[in-house]
Each structure stands twice: as structure tokens, then as C-alpha cells.
Design an enzyme around this catalytic site. Structure first.
Site, PDB file in Angstrom:
ATOM      1  CB  SER A 136      49.013  58.486  44.001  1.00 28.25           C
ATOM      2  OG  SER A 136      50.282  57.993  44.582  1.00 28.25           O
ATOM      3  CE1 TYR A 149      45.948  55.989  47.644  1.00 20.90           C
ATOM      4  CE2 TYR A 149      48.307  55.857  47.272  1.00 20.90           C
ATOM      5  CZ  TYR A 149      47.233  56.656  47.173  1.00 20.90           C
ATOM      6  OH  TYR A 149      47.315  57.929  47.235  1.00 20.90           O
TER       7      TYR A 149
HETATM    8  P1  NAP Z   1      44.387  63.126  54.411  1.00 22.32           P
HETATM    9  O1  NAP Z   1      45.025  63.924  55.283  1.00 22.32           O
HETATM   10  O2  NAP Z   1      43.894  61.724  55.221  1.00 22.32           O
HETATM   11  O3  NAP Z   1      43.206  63.538  53.926  1.00 22.32           O
HETATM   12  C1  NAP Z   1      42.107  62.684  53.164  1.00 22.32           C
HETATM   13  C2  NAP Z   1      40.958  63.678  52.991  1.00 22.32           C
HETATM   14  O4  NAP Z   1      39.937  62.933  52.151  1.00 22.32           O
HETATM   15  C3  NAP Z   1      40.214  64.218  54.108  1.00 22.32           C
HETATM   16  O5  NAP Z   1      39.767  65.375  54.182  1.00 22.32           O
HETATM   17  C4  NAP Z   1      38.915  63.073  54.319  1.00 22.32           C
HETATM   18  O6  NAP Z   1      38.005  63.818  55.029  1.00 22.32           O
HETATM   19  C5  NAP Z   1      38.760  63.006  53.011  1.00 22.32           C
HETATM   20  N1  NAP Z   1      37.819  61.788  52.592  1.00 22.32           N
HETATM   21  C6  NAP Z   1      38.354  60.646  52.884  1.00 22.32           C
HETATM   22  N2  NAP Z   1      37.497  59.531  52.466  1.00 22.32           N
HETATM   23  C7  NAP Z   1      36.263  60.643  52.161  1.00 22.32           C
HETATM   24  C8  NAP Z   1      34.960  60.324  51.583  1.00 22.32           C
HETATM   25  N3  NAP Z   1      34.545  59.018  51.442  1.00 22.32           N
HETATM   26  N4  NAP Z   1      34.186  61.328  51.110  1.00 22.32           N
HETATM   27  C9  NAP Z   1      34.602  62.528  51.423  1.00 22.32           C
HETATM   28  N5  NAP Z   1      35.917  62.768  51.907  1.00 22.32           N
HETATM   29  C10 NAP Z   1      36.647  61.789  51.963  1.00 22.32           C
HETATM   30  O7  NAP Z   1      45.353  62.700  53.272  1.00 22.32           O
HETATM   31  P2  NAP Z   1      45.749  63.398  52.029  1.00 22.32           P
HETATM   32  O8  NAP Z   1      47.205  63.262  51.947  1.00 22.32           O
HETATM   33  O9  NAP Z   1      45.369  65.012  52.278  1.00 22.32           O
HETATM   34  O10 NAP Z   1      45.213  62.924  50.690  1.00 22.32           O
HETATM   35  C11 NAP Z   1      44.211  63.790  49.837  1.00 22.32           C
HETATM   36  C12 NAP Z   1      44.602  62.994  48.408  1.00 22.32           C
HETATM   37  O11 NAP Z   1      45.745  62.912  47.969  1.00 22.32           O
HETATM   38  C13 NAP Z   1      44.104  61.451  48.380  1.00 22.32           C
HETATM   39  O12 NAP Z   1      43.321  61.277  47.317  1.00 22.32           O
HETATM   40  C14 NAP Z   1      45.333  60.791  48.526  1.00 22.32           C
HETATM   41  O13 NAP Z   1      45.308  59.389  47.687  1.00 22.32           O
HETATM   42  C15 NAP Z   1      46.112  61.692  47.760  1.00 22.32           C
HETATM   43  N6  NAP Z   1      47.891  61.597  47.627  1.00 22.32           N
HETATM   44  C16 NAP Z   1      48.337  61.594  48.994  1.00 22.32           C
HETATM   45  C17 NAP Z   1      49.723  61.501  49.164  1.00 22.32           C
HETATM   46  C18 NAP Z   1      50.441  61.659  50.436  1.00 22.32           C
HETATM   47  O14 NAP Z   1      51.821  61.014  50.592  1.00 22.32           O
HETATM   48  N7  NAP Z   1      49.748  62.225  51.441  1.00 22.32           N
HETATM   49  C19 NAP Z   1      50.487  61.150  47.989  1.00 22.32           C
HETATM   50  C20 NAP Z   1      49.899  61.006  46.687  1.00 22.32           C
HETATM   51  C21 NAP Z   1      48.449  61.147  46.574  1.00 22.32           C
HETATM   52  P3  NAP Z   1      36.925  63.063  56.007  1.00 22.32           P
HETATM   53  O15 NAP Z   1      37.535  62.103  56.693  1.00 22.32           O
HETATM   54  O16 NAP Z   1      36.480  64.329  56.894  1.00 22.32           O
HETATM   55  O17 NAP Z   1      35.880  62.611  55.028  1.00 22.32           O
END
Ligand code: NAP
Length: 249
Positions: A136, A149
């Protein structure tokens, strides 16, 4: 499964039940990979797996036994996308909710280490392993209320850089992708399901969508074997830093 699918190189995507992970699974399948999807919500994984002729397996990256059971069902892997993770809360450091911080470290940091370590022998045996970590901009910037975070994603970045150094000379490439604002369930999770608070994050600006990051993962995963894309920072045009966001009106 058909004979042609058996020949596809295997890509593992953690956190593939929604958001960036689901988009990445779909995109890697379109690039010709057999995708193994891991997350806790298996019903969602199975629906996506059916759509892309992939495999859905339960995975909780915070749990040693779950990661071991997952890895035991993945005999081959060429690409690992460590995507599972997220943020909880916006507490200030002096008011830190340590349970939330613990989860962020377990999921974002130790989750990457657990899954990578469980699959590293197979990544190496593929002859051209690729580990892609979704970090991130919080991995190199700071903002008030992001302490847990930010600390976790800084650690993710440090671990990823260390891994690249330690794997030098072995056939595994290591990339960190550092997104800015992407509209997924990320903010809903961060605000404990508060839809209004989540919507406010993107008010008046145009965020990235999950496919924008999946595009970058696909690019990184399909470079020739001698090319390592170390780090990629991707933000919406409306965002210049974690704290500088252009909003209409
Ligand atoms: P999201 O829509 O909330 O998706 C998060 C995913 O992680 C879900 O599929 C969830 O699946 C999975 N997850 C959470 N805890 C888990 C665990 N203990 N074991 C296995 N799977 C787990 O959010 P996203 O934006 O796609 O996030 C994906 C990644 O991108 C994260 O690492 C986040 O920090 C990073 N990121 C996001 C943003 C943003 O603005 N969206 C920006 C920078 C970085 P389940 O709940 O089904 O397990």
C-alpha cells in the site's frame, strides 16, 4: 478438468473472495493461468472459481494450520499473489486498539510470511517463481489515524525487500505493488460495516477500481524471466499522496 487446463501454470491468489484479489484471479485466468483462490468466505470463492475454471480452497492467512492445509493441496505454483489483508479502524496511536493492530499485523505481515514460506519450495521448483505482494502507499507514507495499518504495511514493504535480497540467485522474482485509493470492501471493513463512513472516503473523487490493480499484477506476472519489477506505486489521478486528494465541489 480438460487436458489443456492441466498444462496451465498455476497462480495462487490469497484474499480472492472479493476486491483486488477477485479481480486478480479473473485477470490471471484470462492470461492463461490455472488460478487457486484462497480466502475465508469459500462460497464466494467457489462462484469465482467456477467462472474461471479455477480452484477454491479455504484459507485464513492468520492461522498456521489453515495455511498448512491450503499449501498441502497446491502441489505446483508459479505465481503467488499475497493480497489478503486490510485495515481495521482509524484509532490514533495514543488510543490504539491493540486487538485491531494485532489482526492487521497477523493478516498483512505474518500472513505474507506464512503463505510465502509454505509455498516457496514449489515456487522455486517451477523454475520461474513470482511472488507479488499487495502492499500500500501506507507502506511508505503516513497519515493521522492510520497507525496500525501504516505500521503493518511498512513492515510488509520491509519484509518484501528483505525477501528479494535473500532470494537473489534463486529462480524467484519478488514484486511489491503499492496502491493508493481503490474502491473495494476495504473501507467497509475498516469502518466495521459503516456504509456512510466508507462512502465518504471516495466522495467527490474518482478512486481506482480493483481491475486497475489486477492489470498491474498481470503485467508484473507476465514479464520475461530475467525482468523483475521491484515496486509499483499506483494511485488514482485524484490522489497525490495519502493526505492530498482532489475532490470536486
Ligand atoms: P477487500 O475488498 O476488503 O478484500 C480483502 C480480501 O482479503 C478479501 O477477499 C478477504 O476475504 C481477504 N482476507 C481478509 N482477511 C483474510 C484472512 N485472514 N485470510 C484470508 N483472506 C483474508 O479489500 P481490497 O481492497 O481488495 O484489499 C486487498 C489488499 O489490498 C489488502 O492487502 C489491502 O490492504 C490492500 N490495499 C487496498 C487498498 C484500497 O484502497 N482498497 C489500497 C492499498 C492496499 P475473506 O473475508 O473471505 O477471508
Amino acid at each position: 478438468m480438460s487436458d489443456t487446463s492441466a498444462a496451465r501454470p498455476v497462480a495462487v491468489v490469497t484474499g480472492a473472495s472479493g476486491g483486488i484479489g477477485a479481480a486478480t484471479a479473473r485477470r490471471l485466468a484470462a492470461e492463461g493461468f490455472e488460478v487457486v483462490l484462497g480466502a475465508r468466505r469459500v462460497d464466494r470463492l467457489e462462484a469465482i472459481a467456477r467462472e474461471i475454471d479455477g480452484r477454491a480452497l479455504p484459507l485464513d492467512v492468520t492461522d498456521d494450520a489453515s495455511v498448512a492445509a491450503f499449501a498441502a493441496q497446491v502441489p505446483e505454483v508459479a505465481v503467488l499473489v499475497n493480497n489478503a489483508g486490510g485495515a481495521l479502524g482509524t484509532d490514533q496511536v495514543v488510543d490504539a486498539d491493540l486487538d485491531g493492530w494485532r489482526w492487521m499485523f497477523e493478516a498483512n505481515v505474518l500472513g505474507v510470511v506464512r503463505v510465502t514460506n509454505a509455498l516457496i519450495d514449489r515456487l522455486e521448483a517451477s523454475g520461474d517463481g513470482r511472488v507479488v505482494v499487495i502492499g500500500s502507499i501506507a507502506g511508505f507514507e503516513i497519515y493521522p489515524g492510520g497507525g496500525g495499518y501504516i505500521a503493518a504495511k511498512h513492515a510488509v514493504s520491509a519484509v518484501t525487500k528483505t525477501l528479494r535480497l535473500e532470494l537473489l540467485g534463486r529462480p524467484v522474482r519478488v514484486t511489491e505493488i503499492q496502491p493508493g485509493m481503490v474502491e473495494t470492501d476495504f473501507s467497509r471493513v475498516r469502518f466495521g460495516g459503516d456504509e456512510a463512513a466508507a462512502a465518504k472516503v471516495y466522495a467527490g473523487m474518482t478512486p481506482l477500481v480493483a481491475d486497475d490493480i489486477a492489470d498491474v499484477v498481470a503485467f508484473v506476472a507476465t514479464r520475461p524471466w530475467h525482468v523483475n519489477i521491484d515496486e509499483v506505486v499506483v494511485r488514482p489521478r485524484d490522489q497525490a499522496s495519502a493526505r492530498d486528494v482532489h475532490r470536486a465541489g
